[in-house]
Design a protein around this motif. Sequence first.
Motif, short mmCIF file in Angstrom:
data_model
loop_
_atom_site.label_atom_id
_atom_site.label_comp_id
_atom_site.label_asym_id
_atom_site.label_seq_id
_atom_site.Cartn_x
_atom_site.Cartn_y
_atom_site.Cartn_z
N GLU A 31 0.82 -1.20 0.00
CA GLU A 31 0.00 0.00 0.00
C GLU A 31 0.86 1.26 0.00
O GLU A 31 0.40 2.33 -0.35
N ARG A 32 2.15 1.10 0.37
CA ARG A 32 3.01 2.28 0.42
C ARG A 32 3.45 2.74 -0.96
O ARG A 32 3.93 3.86 -1.12
N TYR A 34 4.09 4.45 -4.21
CA TYR A 34 3.54 5.64 -4.87
C TYR A 34 4.00 5.75 -6.32
O TYR A 34 4.02 6.81 -6.90
N GLN A 35 4.35 4.63 -6.90
CA GLN A 35 4.57 4.55 -8.34
C GLN A 35 5.67 5.47 -8.85
O GLN A 35 5.49 6.24 -9.79
N GLN A 55 3.82 -1.79 -12.61
CA GLN A 55 2.43 -1.96 -13.06
C GLN A 55 1.79 -3.17 -12.40
O GLN A 55 0.61 -3.14 -12.05
N ARG A 58 0.70 -2.10 -9.09
CA ARG A 58 -0.52 -1.27 -9.20
C ARG A 58 -1.73 -2.18 -9.40
O ARG A 58 -2.79 -1.95 -8.82
N MET A 59 -1.56 -3.22 -10.23
CA MET A 59 -2.67 -4.12 -10.50
C MET A 59 -3.05 -4.91 -9.25
O MET A 59 -4.22 -5.16 -9.00
N LEU A 62 -5.02 -2.58 -7.00
CA LEU A 62 -6.40 -2.43 -7.44
C LEU A 62 -7.20 -3.73 -7.28
O LEU A 62 -8.41 -3.71 -7.22
#
Lengths: 194, 662
Positions: A31-32, A34-35, A55, A58-59, A62
Amino acid sequence: MTTQLVTNKGKEKCDPSFAKEVMDKSHAHLERCYQCVACSSGCPSAYQMDYPPHQLLRMVQLGLKDRVLNSNTFWICLSCETCATRCPNNVEIVLVMDQLREMALKENRKDSTHLPLFHNTFLSMVKFGGKTYELGLIMFYMVKSGDLFKIKELPSLIKLGINMFTRGKLAILPPHIKGQANIKRIFELSEKTG
Amino acid sequence: MKRKIGVYLCHCGSNIAGYLDVAKAADYAATLPYVVVARHYSFMCSDPGQDMIKKDIKELGLNGVLVCSCSPTLHLRTFRAACAEAGLNPHLCEMATIRELSSWVHSHDRVAATEKAMALIAAGVKRVLYRNPLEAKWAPVNPNTLIVGGGIAGIQTALEIASAGEKVYLVEKEPSIGGRMAQLGKTFPDLDSTEELLIPRMEMVKTSPNIELLTYSEIAEIGGYIGNFKTTINKKARCVDETKCNGCGECWAKCPVEVPSEFDYGMRKRKAIYIPFSKAVPKIPVIDRKNCKYFIDGSCKACESVCPTKAIDFKQEDKKIEIDAGACIISTGYDTFDPSPITQLGYGKIDNVVTSPEFERMLNPDGPTGGKIVMKNGATPKSVAIAHCVGSRDQNYHQYCSRVCCMYSLKYARLIKQQLGADTNVYQMYIDMRCFGKGHEEFYKQASEEGVNFIRGKIGQISTETITDEEKGKLVVVCEDSLLGSMIRVPVDMVVLSVAMKPRADTADISRAFLLGRSADGFFLERHPKLDPVGTMLDGIFAVGCCHGPKDIGDTVAQATGAAARALELISKGRVDIESATAFVDEEVCAGCGVCESICAYSAIEVNPKTKLAKVNEAICKGCGACAATCPSKAMQLKNFTHKQLIDVIDEATKDFAGLAK
């Protein structure tokens, strides 16, 4: 209530419980993230992956379960830890990759690259002899994957094999180590705990 | 008076002497008319260098000094002070910049550098010739300070100045002080209650003997200059006698008229006689004359009948109060952007799409929902989306970043999770996360660890049209997750729009009254963004808080404290020095065209409509020379920088100096 991703292939459901499961099991602080893309920028094998590490994270965040588990990213990952070393948020990406491999295997996800097959064959060699047995690994893998019957590629592979053999990199007989019993126990334990 | 000029060349170590022939240039200077002495020395700014000038003034009776060295920005003050010490009027001392303009830039050509230095010296001597002694001028400072705007910026400034023992007039447009901060719920990044921070300060303002609080009042007129401002305040009629009222609340309990409360953005009703919020300072109600039944048809008078102290006074009229002050502090605050023009967000059309100020009222325990986050139907939301940059960073609305939205959006996320449970889904639709302050990044990290979902992308549409059963009855936020490159549909119960901060609607009026400049974004312009972020272009007027630009409470308080120090600096000095080299008008020539009046950045010139003559207010004039340069008839001139002087100086500097240095 489900968040949906709208793509050209249709709609994909986001499953937040998947993200939670990955985080809980891998103990990585996903969760940390920040891309910042430091992981993908340093990854030596990202060019082979269908989704670069950032990515994929990120997936997972989500909860795009199917897309994540069907990707080849975590199979191609070398576990070299460059990503985790450079991550400004100390996200243990390698743990995530491991976790995803396990989940994909458990769910019998098909993968076009035969990488899970290679993974399993490798492990069975270790289980059998205590350490890797290259010749056996190649033979089993090629038979199981069907690569043995790709006649065109065979000569180059045989040439590579001979080269490795002459340099002492390819043993004929399977290895045998002293702590065989311990290796067996390790496998038993990890199979029990999942 | 026969002119006797001394010329002093500085070696500046090797900075000047290393690149040009100082001795030759000094010899040349000695040949110029009116020059009685020309010397050169290693460091003119050193004590022996200055003593050399002082000695010559006394012994040779010099009445003009030209120091040829570095830039006047660096040392003009030094040399003028030395001259003044020796009894020479400082305005008769000039400098020729032979270091920056000659030795440094022509270090490759010694002869040319020397010749250019000679040109600069010759022109400099001409400049000294035309200079006249000017008197140093000063004006006394009125020790009172006027503060316009009673938000946290005004309150902080007032308390600082009052605690130093000086008188403050705090003027507030609304019936109570407290400003925008009083409307907020909690602060970031410490999640302190704003009430706990603000109310004690408001009470301190009320009880301080040095602060005269003028609420429900506005600036009508302002004149004067630094140290001596003369203002007229329009104290609007409260229709309640402030000396009698004890704030018991009988009147507003009884009042039958209900109108939407401005303080609560219409989220609840107030009466026609009202205080804006329960902890208002002063706790004295105001009668809203537009809505009061008595003022509409002469009936009712319910408040008058219940008032135990007979404080209601329907006949009260607006009062003009004159206030003299030495410094003015403008702290008029900000307005929030109305997002209804951004139709895709559906604000005003779709229920449960709220703006951040409305959400703040919801979070305030004194607010319309008693501090509870609720939807329009009274239920608690299970999921909330927060839209960043609504009206900020947008060429169509406000180009600038409003600086606080990222942080208060994170604050909302954490407060929602605190109040409604950790399983409440909170989504942040952002462009960039800008968490730059102390403890802010840590706050961001905490929010992300608490499971707040971040989606990078602006909202494309908030709609009630649903495509799946799960979306039914929800607001669907459609946007792109630009990190993934896919469109995403997020069903939520409530959307909070983090709207931009914008200049107050009356900023233009304040700017006109105080003659303050504004930057392109509409906020008041500071004198210097780095070195004077508190001052304005007008001496003695300071702009603090969000009227100067978006900022958070911490930054506002810092700026306010700075402004208080500046006001106290003026007061403790007790006098202001006024520029002596001001503009003056040749009344024989002036045609009263008014070009000078329009060009003056300091509003120091006024054209008398009767006599048609321009007049310079010397107390305000900064001697910038803009008027003198623009005057079509050359009637406007600057003392010691006359047209004739400038032409002669140029003639002198452009003479042929070739061969003089060989």
